[in-house]
Design an enzyme around this catalytic site. Structure first.
Site, PDB file in Angstrom:
ATOM      1  N   PHE A  15       0.829  -1.212   0.000  1.00  0.00           N
ATOM      2  CA  PHE A  15       0.000   0.000   0.000  1.00  0.00           C
ATOM      3  C   PHE A  15       0.859   1.257   0.000  1.00  0.00           C
ATOM      4  O   PHE A  15       0.612   2.193  -0.757  1.00  0.00           O
ATOM      5  CB  PHE A  15      -0.926   0.007   1.211  1.00  0.00           C
ATOM      6  CG  PHE A  15      -2.062  -0.950   1.084  1.00  0.00           C
ATOM      7  CD1 PHE A  15      -3.186  -0.618   0.350  1.00  0.00           C
ATOM      8  CD2 PHE A  15      -2.009  -2.196   1.685  1.00  0.00           C
ATOM      9  CE1 PHE A  15      -4.249  -1.501   0.220  1.00  0.00           C
ATOM     10  CE2 PHE A  15      -3.067  -3.086   1.567  1.00  0.00           C
ATOM     11  CZ  PHE A  15      -4.187  -2.736   0.831  1.00  0.00           C
ATOM     12  N   GLU A 163     -12.846 -11.309  11.581  1.00  0.00           N
ATOM     13  CA  GLU A 163     -13.283 -11.545  10.197  1.00  0.00           C
ATOM     14  C   GLU A 163     -13.059 -13.002   9.800  1.00  0.00           C
ATOM     15  O   GLU A 163     -13.909 -13.631   9.170  1.00  0.00           O
ATOM     16  CB  GLU A 163     -12.542 -10.587   9.255  1.00  0.00           C
ATOM     17  CG  GLU A 163     -12.908  -9.138   9.554  1.00  0.00           C
ATOM     18  CD  GLU A 163     -12.262  -8.116   8.635  1.00  0.00           C
ATOM     19  OE1 GLU A 163     -12.716  -6.970   8.653  1.00  0.00           O
ATOM     20  OE2 GLU A 163     -11.307  -8.449   7.916  1.00  0.00           O
ATOM     21  N   ASP A 288       3.529   0.197   7.508  1.00  0.00           N
ATOM     22  CA  ASP A 288       3.618  -0.615   8.726  1.00  0.00           C
ATOM     23  C   ASP A 288       5.001  -0.538   9.372  1.00  0.00           C
ATOM     24  O   ASP A 288       5.146  -0.793  10.567  1.00  0.00           O
ATOM     25  CB  ASP A 288       3.338  -2.088   8.388  1.00  0.00           C
ATOM     26  CG  ASP A 288       1.857  -2.394   8.290  1.00  0.00           C
ATOM     27  OD1 ASP A 288       1.052  -1.451   8.400  1.00  0.00           O
ATOM     28  OD2 ASP A 288       1.508  -3.573   8.107  1.00  0.00           O
ATOM     29  N   ALA A 298      -4.011  -0.049   6.414  1.00  0.00           N
ATOM     30  CA  ALA A 298      -3.845   0.357   5.020  1.00  0.00           C
ATOM     31  C   ALA A 298      -3.968   1.877   4.812  1.00  0.00           C
ATOM     32  O   ALA A 298      -3.151   2.464   4.094  1.00  0.00           O
ATOM     33  CB  ALA A 298      -4.840  -0.398   4.146  1.00  0.00           C
TER      34      ALA A 298
HETATM   35  C1  FAD Z   1      -4.770 -10.588   7.169  1.00  0.00           C
HETATM   36  C2  FAD Z   1      -4.674  -9.084   7.196  1.00  0.00           C
HETATM   37  C3  FAD Z   1      -5.839  -8.333   7.210  1.00  0.00           C
HETATM   38  C4  FAD Z   1      -5.769  -6.936   7.239  1.00  0.00           C
HETATM   39  N1  FAD Z   1      -6.942  -6.230   7.231  1.00  0.00           N
HETATM   40  C5  FAD Z   1      -6.887  -4.881   7.200  1.00  0.00           C
HETATM   41  C6  FAD Z   1      -8.085  -4.112   7.142  1.00  0.00           C
HETATM   42  O1  FAD Z   1      -9.192  -4.668   7.124  1.00  0.00           O
HETATM   43  N2  FAD Z   1      -7.988  -2.753   7.102  1.00  0.00           N
HETATM   44  C7  FAD Z   1      -6.764  -2.128   7.110  1.00  0.00           C
HETATM   45  O2  FAD Z   1      -6.715  -0.897   7.048  1.00  0.00           O
HETATM   46  N3  FAD Z   1      -5.616  -2.828   7.181  1.00  0.00           N
HETATM   47  C8  FAD Z   1      -5.648  -4.178   7.224  1.00  0.00           C
HETATM   48  N4  FAD Z   1      -4.482  -4.897   7.285  1.00  0.00           N
HETATM   49  C9  FAD Z   1      -3.208  -4.173   7.392  1.00  0.00           C
HETATM   50  C10 FAD Z   1      -2.713  -3.658   6.058  1.00  0.00           C
HETATM   51  O3  FAD Z   1      -2.739  -4.691   5.103  1.00  0.00           O
HETATM   52  C11 FAD Z   1      -1.300  -3.113   6.249  1.00  0.00           C
HETATM   53  O4  FAD Z   1      -1.358  -2.046   7.174  1.00  0.00           O
HETATM   54  C12 FAD Z   1      -0.709  -2.615   4.941  1.00  0.00           C
HETATM   55  O5  FAD Z   1      -0.574  -3.683   4.031  1.00  0.00           O
HETATM   56  C13 FAD Z   1       0.659  -1.975   5.169  1.00  0.00           C
HETATM   57  O6  FAD Z   1       1.160  -1.508   3.962  1.00  0.00           O
HETATM   58  P1  FAD Z   1       2.724  -1.471   3.685  1.00  0.00           P
HETATM   59  O7  FAD Z   1       2.885  -0.901   2.319  1.00  0.00           O
HETATM   60  O8  FAD Z   1       3.422  -0.851   4.818  1.00  0.00           O
HETATM   61  O9  FAD Z   1       3.180  -3.009   3.693  1.00  0.00           O
HETATM   62  P2  FAD Z   1       2.702  -4.196   2.744  1.00  0.00           P
HETATM   63  O10 FAD Z   1       1.409  -3.898   2.110  1.00  0.00           O
HETATM   64  O11 FAD Z   1       2.816  -5.425   3.571  1.00  0.00           O
HETATM   65  O12 FAD Z   1       3.802  -4.235   1.596  1.00  0.00           O
HETATM   66  C14 FAD Z   1       5.144  -4.552   1.852  1.00  0.00           C
HETATM   67  C15 FAD Z   1       5.798  -4.933   0.524  1.00  0.00           C
HETATM   68  O13 FAD Z   1       7.209  -4.999   0.723  1.00  0.00           O
HETATM   69  C16 FAD Z   1       7.716  -6.150   0.070  1.00  0.00           C
HETATM   70  N5  FAD Z   1       8.940  -6.546   0.763  1.00  0.00           N
HETATM   71  C17 FAD Z   1       9.069  -6.848   2.079  1.00  0.00           C
HETATM   72  N6  FAD Z   1      10.365  -7.123   2.373  1.00  0.00           N
HETATM   73  C18 FAD Z   1      11.052  -6.983   1.221  1.00  0.00           C
HETATM   74  C19 FAD Z   1      12.426  -7.134   0.868  1.00  0.00           C
HETATM   75  N7  FAD Z   1      13.362  -7.462   1.777  1.00  0.00           N
HETATM   76  N8  FAD Z   1      12.800  -6.929  -0.414  1.00  0.00           N
HETATM   77  C20 FAD Z   1      11.881  -6.594  -1.355  1.00  0.00           C
HETATM   78  N9  FAD Z   1      10.568  -6.428  -1.078  1.00  0.00           N
HETATM   79  C21 FAD Z   1      10.163  -6.620   0.190  1.00  0.00           C
HETATM   80  C22 FAD Z   1       6.590  -7.178   0.202  1.00  0.00           C
HETATM   81  O14 FAD Z   1       6.715  -8.187  -0.799  1.00  0.00           O
HETATM   82  C23 FAD Z   1       5.347  -6.305   0.020  1.00  0.00           C
HETATM   83  O15 FAD Z   1       4.942  -6.206  -1.320  1.00  0.00           O
HETATM   84  C24 FAD Z   1      -4.511  -6.290   7.254  1.00  0.00           C
HETATM   85  C25 FAD Z   1      -3.342  -7.053   7.244  1.00  0.00           C
HETATM   86  C26 FAD Z   1      -3.423  -8.441   7.212  1.00  0.00           C
HETATM   87  C27 FAD Z   1      -2.154  -9.255   7.179  1.00  0.00           C
END
Ligand code: FAD
Length: 395
Positions: A15, A163, A288, A298
């Site tokens: 995200f 959920e 995160d 998200a």
């Molecule tokens: C089961 C579940 C349900 C959820 N439900 C909700 C909800 O209902 N509402 C809500 O608001 N939030 C929800 N969340 C939380 C939400 O999904 C996260 O807050 C959000 O995805 C965080 O975004 P981000 O971009 O920080 O990390 P992410 O979306 O996790 O993206 C991280 C990216 O980094 C990549 N990556 C990681 N390490 C490396 C590396 N070393 N090298 C290269 N690439 C790497 C991964 O492949 C991934 O694509 C939920 C989470 C989960 C697990």
């Protein structure tokens, strides 16, 4: 690796990373998006893939199809060399950067409970969701063959646990009488260590969630702290043992920092209010992984990714950065097919209107028109025929 790669690097296409990329796209700034997997994953709907209500690809979208002016590199980063301004990749390559946005998200946390890593099922990646579905179908087949009862234990009463347990109960409600009449009894138990479900919501909505889950047949146990995950179930801190054919761990996450980045006890990387790493204004940390103390959700990730990219553009223009401000639009959690709880604009509401809002928000936020259409059709099918569509076990 040569100097042909853009100097602005985004690590992580979740995200936060994708939101940053969109801002750079609009500003026509070349950038490189690095991710260890080739797709963006809509994690909020993983539980529906795990329980057979959605196909996996419906909630994943190829990163290359999302990027127009930037470039994509499929690679896992192993560490950041802050002084050398380089990303070290797992395959041995080195990627120099001038500006870096780190958005590697979080990982499930076992909270130090023994047995979680070996025996519990996690829900963070598409592979894990498909594994849950596979194990669920296999557990049903085994119980049917033995004519034995089935017990599914979900640990964690936050949104994911609520959920997931609601969807499992709906799945069983449909699948048991129709497909597995040999199974004499099946239960879904939701364990929460604290005094109420959904602790981030107001208490009235927690009580609503408890009632709605009970209506679906979920046994909710509050104040039930898991001390260990064992061979055939869990052991609570009170000493009581609970049998579980599947143990689903929905307890919490910790940051996923790369070696080379400073991290706090929860694995999150502290930044200044501009989302930059102290002492390294060329490095932004968002989503995160960011350690400013915002919830790991998200909307926070989306807003931080866009904000960091905005500050990066300001830096390129020689302007001062702006401190991050979060616009909290509220939160939602769904319980089964018709019910949800919502906290929006300082008000709480529950039931069918909250469910409609939940469905609308998730369809809107899904990435890609094709995925929206697939999810909409699957939901419409389930809604009309009450049948979780995906019950095929691959060879
Ligand atoms: C089961 C579940 C349900 C959820 N439900 C909700 C909800 O209902 N509402 C809500 O608001 N939030 C929800 N969340 C939380 C939400 O999904 C996260 O807050 C959000 O995805 C965080 O975004 P981000 O971009 O920080 O990390 P992410 O979306 O996790 O993206 C991280 C990216 O980094 C990549 N990556 C990681 N390490 C490396 C590396 N070393 N090298 C290269 N690439 C790497 C991964 O492949 C991934 O694509 C939920 C989470 C989960 C697990």
């Amino acid at each position: 690796m040569g100097g042909a790669w853009p100097e602005v690097v985004i690590l992580g296409g979740g995200f936060a990373g994708l939101a940053a990329a969109r801002v750079l796209e609009r500003a026509r700034i070349p950038y490189l998006l690095v991710d260890a997997r080739n797709h963006h994953l809509f994690q909020p709907l993983l539980y529906q893939v795990a329980t057979g209500f959605l196909e996996g690809p419906a909630i994943a979208y190829p990163l290359r199809a999302l990027v127009r002016r930037g470039r994509v590199l499929l690679a896992r980063a192993r560490a950041v060399d802050l002084e050398g301004r380089r990303l070290l990749l797992e395959d041995g390559d080195v990627l120099p950067y001038r500006h870096l946005v780190v958005a590697t998200g979080s990982l499930p946390s076992d909270l130090g409970v023994p047995g979680v890593g070996e025996r519990a099922l996690l829900l963070k990646t598409l592979g894990q969701a498909l594994r849950v579905r596979h194990r669920l179908l296999m557990a049903l087949e085994r119980a049917a063959r033995e004519g034995a009862p089935l017990s599914l234990v979900v640990v964690g009463g936050g949104p994911t646990g609520v959920e997931l347990s609601g969807a499992l109960a709906e799945f069983l409600r449909y699948a048991l009488p129709r497909d597995f009449p040999e199974i004499p009894e099946a239960r879904v138990v939701l364990l929460e260590a604290g005094p109420r479900l959904l602790p981030a919501f107001r208490p009235a909505l927690s009580r609503y969630a408890e009632r709605a889950l009970a209506h679906l047949g979920v046994e909710v146990r509050l104040g039930a702290q898991v001390a260990a995950v064992e061979e055939r179930g869990v052991r609570l801190a009170s000493g009581e043992g609970l049998v579980g054919d599947l143990i689903l761990w929905a307890v919490g996450v910790r940051g996923n920092p790369l070696p080379g980045l400073p991290a706090d006890a929860r694995g999150r990387v502290p930044t200044d209010p501009y989302l930059r790493l102290p002492g390294h204004p060329e490095v932004y940390v968002v989503g995160d992984l960011n350690g400013l103390g915002f919830p790991q959700l998200a909307p926070v990730a989306l807003q931080q990714g866009a904000w960091a990219a905005g500050n990066l553009l300001r830096a390129l223009r020689g302007q001062d950065p702006l401190p991050f401000r979060y616009r909290d639009r509220g939160q939602l959690a769904v319980i089964g097919r018709n019910r949800a709880v919502a906290e929006l604009w300082g008000r709480g509401f529950a039931g069918f209107p909250a469910w409609l809002l939940w469905a609308f928000v998730h369809l809107r936020e899904l990435v890609g028109f094709r995925n929206r259409l697939l999810v909409f059709l699957d939901w419409a099918y389930t809604y009309l025929f009450r049948e979780p569509g995906v019950r095929v076990l691959p060879d």
